[in-house]
Design an enzyme around this catalytic site. Structure first.
Site, short mmCIF file in Angstrom:
data_model
loop_
_atom_site.label_atom_id
_atom_site.label_comp_id
_atom_site.label_asym_id
_atom_site.label_seq_id
_atom_site.Cartn_x
_atom_site.Cartn_y
_atom_site.Cartn_z
N SER A 1 64.97 49.48 15.97
CA SER A 1 64.37 50.16 17.09
C SER A 1 63.68 51.48 16.74
O SER A 1 62.90 51.98 17.54
CB SER A 1 65.45 50.41 18.15
N SER B 1 68.71 49.65 13.06
CA SER B 1 67.51 50.32 13.58
C SER B 1 66.88 51.40 12.72
O SER B 1 65.76 51.83 12.99
CB SER B 1 67.81 50.92 14.95
N LYS C 1 63.39 60.59 16.75
CA LYS C 1 63.45 59.43 17.64
C LYS C 1 63.82 59.91 19.05
O LYS C 1 64.72 60.74 19.21
CB LYS C 1 64.51 58.47 17.11
N1 GLN Z 1 68.13 45.08 16.51
C1 GLN Z 1 69.44 45.50 16.84
C2 GLN Z 1 69.67 45.39 18.32
O1 GLN Z 1 68.77 45.04 18.99
C3 GLN Z 1 69.73 46.86 16.29
C4 GLN Z 1 69.47 47.98 17.21
C5 GLN Z 1 69.89 49.30 16.68
O2 GLN Z 1 70.34 49.43 15.54
N2 GLN Z 1 69.79 50.30 17.52
O3 GLN Z 1 70.71 45.66 18.82
#
Ligand code: GLN
Length: 493
Positions: free
Chosen positions: A154, A178, A79
């Protein structure tokens, strides 16, 4: 079967028996990337030259009969929020568009030291803010199961790269879902380790109190193999703990007898799509058939986790993103500015996308004098209640299962203009994040829609540092179900 379709376990065997070389394996993945990247928009940077060089070295050590490293020759994607020395790392933000880190994240370095072959850096929501990968400054990633839909986020690039067989595994990061969320939407396995289990050194910080790196892979077994390699104390990350790292792969084979599995009443009532609920109920039945005792739990504070999460994370984000000032690193507009403040405004105004700006504003508000007690402090108190509720639950059950998402993968654009609808996707993911618990996503079935098979994931949550236990439940479930064997139709086209 093509080489890029292999699991880590299969590839390790094949390499050891010299059925193919590490260069051939890396090349098969690079060919797959070349074939699909324009369609799926997964890789932001492909490091083909370095990958082949690394694979070549592995082949040489195999040829000389040296002791080969545990992940020797296994191709991976990373990532693009995990810093990689000398390789562009963007966090999918314009503000880091040309950033070349001078050091490597601990998790990445560990994998490289173990012989893994890095194919490149994959897409995400900018700074990992999001659940769909649409917030990337470099365009959305598409879901391999239906390219009109999001892969989740994400770590959408990580999940799509594994699901589309562009690599054998990926490293994602999880702050509030994410890793698990995109793994669920792409029908692969994603493991969020306990907070403190794996080093955060070199993850571009989103929410320092919940960020964790973890594996996304094709099977639970492969995830266990990778987790064993990246877990452990890091003296450069004071929040990692000095506890023995079990051999997660070895722990998988014990059966489910005596296991008590908790289901959360609050999570299976409102707001969940009926088809998703049906699949989760079938998964729970399956666990029961395998010998687990199913226990219904009530966790009354846990449904507030999402609200708590969206106070605490923007607060930490607003502080963590303060370092992008156009002076120390990254994009700068100070050369066009009339004074220092104007330089900050131009750099940050042009460099950050809409969601990062929204979170900076929400967080700054929640932390500001006069509001701190009403928002941030209150949220931290509720967070403590959530931790306690889970502790109590784990005095009754061995693990808790929930859906990964209340919905099937949604269409690109469907929720892009409605931040709250997007935040609601995290409803089952944020509680274990706030409590620092290990949780994973395992494929649990499909729903047919518009002639496409859309994946549904099952989340399994465990007590802190009990990764081995949830991996074992997931592995036993995976061995009894066919979902992980199904591939997106891209595979056959
Ligand atoms: N969807 C969550 C957010 O927008 C999780 C993001 C993450 O785990 N990096 O914060």
């Amino acid at each position: 079967m093509k080489l890029n379709e292999l699991t880590i376990k299969q590839a390790q065997e094949g390499l050891r028996k010299k059925e193919f070389s590490a260069v051939e394996l890396a090349q098969a993945c690079l060919d797959r990337i070349a074939e699909l990247n324009d369609t799926l928009n997964v890789f932001l940077t492909v490091t083909a030259h370095e990958a082949l060089e690394q694979a070549q070295k592995v082949d040489e050590s195999i040829a000389t009969g040296e002791d080969i490293a545990p992940l020797a020759g296994i191709p991976m994607s990373i990532k693009d929020i995990v810093v990689t020395k000398g390789i562009r790392t963007t966090a999918a933000s314009k503000i880091l568009e040309n950033y070349i880190p001078p050091y490597s994240a601990t998790v990445y370095q560990k994998l490289i030291d173990d012989g893994a072959v890095m194919l490149g850096k994959v897409n995400l929501d900018e700074f990992a803010h999001g659940a769909s990968t649409e917030n990337s400054a470099f365009g959305p990633t598409k879901n391999p199961w239906d390219t009109s839909r999001v892969p989740g986020g994400s770590s959408g690039g990580s999940a799509a790269s594994v699901s589309a067989d562009m690599c054998l595994f990926s490293i994602g990061t999880d702050t509030g879902g994410s890793i698990r969320f995109p793994a669920g939407f792409c029908s692969v396995v994603g493991v969020k380790p306990s907070y403190g289990r794996c080093s955060r050194l070199g993850l571009i910080a989103m929410t320092s109190s919940t960020d964790v790196p973890g594996p996304i892979a094709k099977t639970v077994e492969d995830s266990a193999i990778v987790l064993s390699r990246i877990a452990g104390c890091d003296h450069r990350d004071a929040t990692t703990v000095d506890r023995e790292v079990p051999d997660y792969e070895k722990e998988l084979s014990r059966d489910m007898k005596g296991m008590k599995i908790g289901i959360v009443e609050e999570f299976l009532s409102d707001g969940i799509e009926q088809d998703v609920k049906h699949i989760i109920e079938q998964a729970i039945d399956q666990l029961s058939k395998m010998g687990a005792e199913i226990i219904s739990l009530s966790l009354p504070t846990v449904p507030y986790a999402m609200a708590v999460y969206y106070v605490i994370t923007p607060s930490e984000i607003s502080s963590n993103l303060a370092r992008f000032d156009g002076i120390r690193f990254g994009t700068s507009r100070h050369d066009q500015a009339k004074d220092l403040l104007d330089g900050y405004k131009r750099t940050r105004g042009e460099g950050f996308g809409a969601e990062a700006k929204r979170r900076i504003m929400m967080g700054t508000y929640a932390l500001s004098s006069g509001y701190y007690d009403a928002y941030y402090r209150k949220a931290q108190k509720v967070r403590t209640k959530i931790v306690q509720e889970f502790q109590h639950a784990f005095s009754q059950v061995s693990a808790v299962v929930t859906p990964v998402s209340p919905h099937i993968p949604f269409k690109i654009g469907e929720k892009a203009t409605d931040p709250v609808a997007m935040y609601l996707e995290d409803i089952y993911m944020s509680p274990p994040s706030l409590a620092g618990l290990p949780a994973l996503s395992v494929p649990a079935g499909f729903i047919e829609k518009d002639g496409k098979q859309l994946p549904v994931g099952l989340q399994i949550i465990g007590p802190q540092f009990e990764e081995a236990r949830i991996l074992r439940v997931a592995h036993q479930y995976q061995m009894a179900t066919p979902w992980h064997l199904q591939k997106p139709s891209l595979m056959t086209s």
